[in-house]
Design a protein around this motif. Structure first.
Motif, PDB file in Angstrom:
ATOM      1  N   ALA A  31       0.957  -1.160   0.024  1.00  0.00           N
ATOM      2  CA  ALA A  31      -0.069  -0.062   0.002  1.00  0.00           C
ATOM      3  C   ALA A  31       0.944   1.219   0.056  1.00  0.00           C
ATOM      4  CB  ALA A  31      -0.935  -0.204   1.310  1.00  0.00           C
ATOM      5  N   ALA A  32       2.180   1.285   0.471  1.00  0.00           N
ATOM      6  CA  ALA A  32       2.850   2.326   0.587  1.00  0.00           C
ATOM      7  C   ALA A  32       3.754   2.549  -0.658  1.00  0.00           C
ATOM      8  CB  ALA A  32       3.958   2.090   1.858  1.00  0.00           C
ATOM      9  N   LYS A  33       3.258   1.637  -1.640  1.00  0.00           N
ATOM     10  CA  LYS A  33       4.165   1.562  -3.080  1.00  0.00           C
ATOM     11  C   LYS A  33       5.511   1.113  -2.981  1.00  0.00           C
ATOM     12  CE  LYS A  33       1.286   4.928  -5.466  1.00  0.00           C
ATOM     13  NZ  LYS A  33      -0.016   4.382  -5.036  1.00  0.00           N
ATOM     14  N   GLN A  34       6.010   0.412  -1.913  1.00  0.00           N
ATOM     15  CA  GLN A  34       7.063  -0.354  -1.967  1.00  0.00           C
ATOM     16  C   GLN A  34       7.106  -1.464  -2.122  1.00  0.00           C
ATOM     17  OE1 GLN A  34       7.160   0.071   2.633  1.00  0.00           O
ATOM     18  NE2 GLN A  34       8.534   1.832   2.409  1.00  0.00           N
ATOM     19  N   THR A  35       8.378  -2.028  -2.852  1.00  0.00           N
ATOM     20  CA  THR A  35       8.256  -3.310  -3.627  1.00  0.00           C
ATOM     21  C   THR A  35       8.663  -4.447  -2.612  1.00  0.00           C
ATOM     22  OG1 THR A  35       8.467  -2.671  -5.979  1.00  0.00           O
ATOM     23  CG2 THR A  35       9.158  -4.855  -5.058  1.00  0.00           C
ATOM     24  N   ILE A  36       7.985  -5.568  -1.879  1.00  0.00           N
ATOM     25  CA  ILE A  36       8.336  -6.144  -0.970  1.00  0.00           C
ATOM     26  C   ILE A  36       7.870  -7.860  -1.446  1.00  0.00           C
ATOM     27  CG2 ILE A  36       7.880  -4.594   0.774  1.00  0.00           C
ATOM     28  CD1 ILE A  36       5.097  -6.265   1.154  1.00  0.00           C
ATOM     29  N   GLY A  37       8.435  -8.570  -0.790  1.00  0.00           N
ATOM     30  CA  GLY A  37       8.239 -10.113  -1.131  1.00  0.00           C
ATOM     31  C   GLY A  37       6.896 -10.566  -0.481  1.00  0.00           C
ATOM     32  N   TRP A  38       6.021 -10.908  -1.283  1.00  0.00           N
ATOM     33  CA  TRP A  38       4.740 -11.717  -0.851  1.00  0.00           C
ATOM     34  C   TRP A  38       4.687 -13.252  -0.682  1.00  0.00           C
ATOM     35  CZ3 TRP A  38       0.591  -8.623   0.903  1.00  0.00           C
ATOM     36  CH2 TRP A  38       0.814  -7.408   0.854  1.00  0.00           C
ATOM     37  N   LEU A  39       4.069 -13.998   0.169  1.00  0.00           N
ATOM     38  CA  LEU A  39       4.116 -15.445   0.062  1.00  0.00           C
ATOM     39  C   LEU A  39       2.490 -15.768   0.062  1.00  0.00           C
ATOM     40  CD1 LEU A  39       5.550 -15.945   3.855  1.00  0.00           C
ATOM     41  CD2 LEU A  39       6.758 -15.997   1.553  1.00  0.00           C
ATOM     42  N   LEU A  40       2.466 -16.459  -1.225  1.00  0.00           N
ATOM     43  CA  LEU A  40       1.199 -17.032  -1.298  1.00  0.00           C
ATOM     44  C   LEU A  40       1.056 -18.328  -0.649  1.00  0.00           C
ATOM     45  CD1 LEU A  40      -1.577 -17.154  -2.877  1.00  0.00           C
ATOM     46  CD2 LEU A  40      -0.557 -18.474  -4.737  1.00  0.00           C
ATOM     47  N   VAL A  41       0.044 -18.144   0.115  1.00  0.00           N
ATOM     48  CA  VAL A  41      -0.152 -19.401   1.219  1.00  0.00           C
ATOM     49  C   VAL A  41      -1.415 -20.273   1.055  1.00  0.00           C
ATOM     50  CG1 VAL A  41      -0.237 -20.248   3.539  1.00  0.00           C
ATOM     51  CG2 VAL A  41       1.280 -18.313   2.816  1.00  0.00           C
ATOM     52  N   GLU A  42      -1.506 -21.506   0.551  1.00  0.00           N
ATOM     53  CA  GLU A  42      -2.499 -22.155   0.096  1.00  0.00           C
ATOM     54  C   GLU A  42      -2.829 -23.349   1.366  1.00  0.00           C
ATOM     55  OE1 GLU A  42      -2.081 -23.633  -3.752  1.00  0.00           O
ATOM     56  OE2 GLU A  42      -2.602 -21.529  -4.627  1.00  0.00           O
ATOM     57  N   ASN A  43      -4.140 -23.880   1.278  1.00  0.00           N
ATOM     58  CA  ASN A  43      -4.441 -25.019   2.168  1.00  0.00           C
ATOM     59  C   ASN A  43      -4.414 -24.405   3.567  1.00  0.00           C
ATOM     60  OD1 ASN A  43      -4.841 -26.662  -0.061  1.00  0.00           O
ATOM     61  ND2 ASN A  43      -2.456 -27.176   0.275  1.00  0.00           N
ATOM     62  N   VAL A  44      -4.903 -23.232   3.722  1.00  0.00           N
ATOM     63  CA  VAL A  44      -4.870 -22.387   5.119  1.00  0.00           C
ATOM     64  C   VAL A  44      -5.871 -23.133   5.956  1.00  0.00           C
ATOM     65  CG1 VAL A  44      -5.192 -20.415   6.529  1.00  0.00           C
ATOM     66  CG2 VAL A  44      -4.039 -20.268   4.259  1.00  0.00           C
ATOM     67  N   GLU A  45      -5.664 -23.626   7.197  1.00  0.00           N
ATOM     68  CA  GLU A  45      -6.305 -24.184   8.097  1.00  0.00           C
ATOM     69  C   GLU A  45      -6.238 -23.608   9.474  1.00  0.00           C
ATOM     70  OE1 GLU A  45      -5.404 -28.416   8.342  1.00  0.00           O
ATOM     71  OE2 GLU A  45      -6.428 -28.904   6.506  1.00  0.00           O
ATOM     72  N   ASN A  54      -7.369 -19.567   1.121  1.00  0.00           N
ATOM     73  CA  ASN A  54      -5.882 -19.014   0.605  1.00  0.00           C
ATOM     74  C   ASN A  54      -5.645 -17.619   0.951  1.00  0.00           C
ATOM     75  OD1 ASN A  54      -5.827 -21.483  -0.533  1.00  0.00           O
ATOM     76  ND2 ASN A  54      -6.327 -20.874  -2.588  1.00  0.00           N
ATOM     77  N   VAL A  55      -4.297 -17.293   1.418  1.00  0.00           N
ATOM     78  CA  VAL A  55      -3.856 -15.733   1.571  1.00  0.00           C
ATOM     79  C   VAL A  55      -2.682 -15.438   0.935  1.00  0.00           C
ATOM     80  CG1 VAL A  55      -5.157 -15.973   3.873  1.00  0.00           C
ATOM     81  CG2 VAL A  55      -2.741 -16.578   3.791  1.00  0.00           C
ATOM     82  N   MET A  56      -2.435 -14.067   0.951  1.00  0.00           N
ATOM     83  CA  MET A  56      -1.027 -13.496   0.571  1.00  0.00           C
ATOM     84  C   MET A  56      -0.706 -12.712   1.639  1.00  0.00           C
ATOM     85  SD  MET A  56      -0.439 -13.804  -3.338  1.00  0.00           S
ATOM     86  CE  MET A  56       0.676 -12.312  -3.134  1.00  0.00           C
ATOM     87  N   LEU A  57       0.623 -13.113   2.345  1.00  0.00           N
ATOM     88  CA  LEU A  57       0.989 -12.441   3.251  1.00  0.00           C
ATOM     89  C   LEU A  57       2.370 -12.037   3.226  1.00  0.00           C
ATOM     90  CD1 LEU A  57       0.974 -15.590   5.816  1.00  0.00           C
ATOM     91  CD2 LEU A  57      -0.509 -13.817   5.807  1.00  0.00           C
ATOM     92  N   PRO A  58       2.606 -10.559   3.738  1.00  0.00           N
ATOM     93  CA  PRO A  58       3.838  -9.632   3.324  1.00  0.00           C
ATOM     94  C   PRO A  58       4.907 -10.660   3.899  1.00  0.00           C
ATOM     95  CG  PRO A  58       2.341  -8.617   4.814  1.00  0.00           C
ATOM     96  CD  PRO A  58       1.748  -9.872   4.625  1.00  0.00           C
ATOM     97  N   ALA A  59       5.996 -10.779   3.210  1.00  0.00           N
ATOM     98  CA  ALA A  59       7.175 -11.430   3.629  1.00  0.00           C
ATOM     99  C   ALA A  59       8.123 -10.349   4.378  1.00  0.00           C
ATOM    100  CB  ALA A  59       7.852 -12.147   2.632  1.00  0.00           C
ATOM    101  N   THR A  60       7.854  -9.386   5.157  1.00  0.00           N
ATOM    102  CA  THR A  60       8.797  -8.588   5.854  1.00  0.00           C
ATOM    103  C   THR A  60       9.099  -8.996   7.098  1.00  0.00           C
ATOM    104  OG1 THR A  60       6.782  -7.313   6.882  1.00  0.00           O
ATOM    105  CG2 THR A  60       7.674  -6.396   4.600  1.00  0.00           C
ATOM    106  N   ASP A  61      10.327  -8.718   7.677  1.00  0.00           N
ATOM    107  CA  ASP A  61      10.783  -9.085   8.784  1.00  0.00           C
ATOM    108  C   ASP A  61       9.578  -8.634  10.072  1.00  0.00           C
ATOM    109  OD1 ASP A  61      12.786 -10.326   7.884  1.00  0.00           O
ATOM    110  OD2 ASP A  61      14.270  -8.801   8.280  1.00  0.00           O
ATOM    111  N   SER A  62       8.988  -7.373   9.783  1.00  0.00           N
ATOM    112  CA  SER A  62       8.146  -6.879  11.039  1.00  0.00           C
ATOM    113  C   SER A  62       6.988  -7.375  11.064  1.00  0.00           C
ATOM    114  CB  SER A  62       8.086  -5.327  10.911  1.00  0.00           C
ATOM    115  OG  SER A  62       7.457  -5.125   9.444  1.00  0.00           O
TER     116      SER A  62
END
Length: 88
Positions: A31-45, A54-62
């Motif tokens: 949303a801040a227009k910074q390019t970051i890594g994203w994890l596509l996570v499937e089979n979420v239980e 399924n979800v997409m999670l930001p792959a930032t340390d924070s």
């Protein structure tokens, strides 16, 4: 933290403790227009084993620290264990 495709991850969210399998890692803007890594996570239980989609999670340390995200296994390791069991 080192996360790879095929890793089974666990994290805590408002929906509770969730687990899923990382199927894709991509770079895209947030949303801040910074390019970051994203994890596509499937089979979420959830902790009851109920499917959450399924979800997409930001792959930032924070974000990963805040959500207490951790790698709990690898899908490939599970396949290898199944093969060893059935081929024994």
């Amino acid at each position: 933290m080192n996360i790879n495709v095929g890793d089974i991850i666990r994290w805590t969210s408002r929906a509770g403790v969730l687990t899923g399998t990382v199927t894709k890692i991509k770079m895209a803007p947030n949303a801040a227009k910074q390019t970051i890594g994203w994890l596509l996570v499937e089979n979420v239980e959830n902790y009851l084993g109920m499917s959450q989609g399924n979800v997409m999670l930001p792959a930032t340390d924070s974000y990963m620290a805040m959500m207490k995200l951790s790698v709990i296994g690898n899908e490939i390791d599970l396949w290898e264990r199944d093969e060893e069991y059935y081929n024994a």
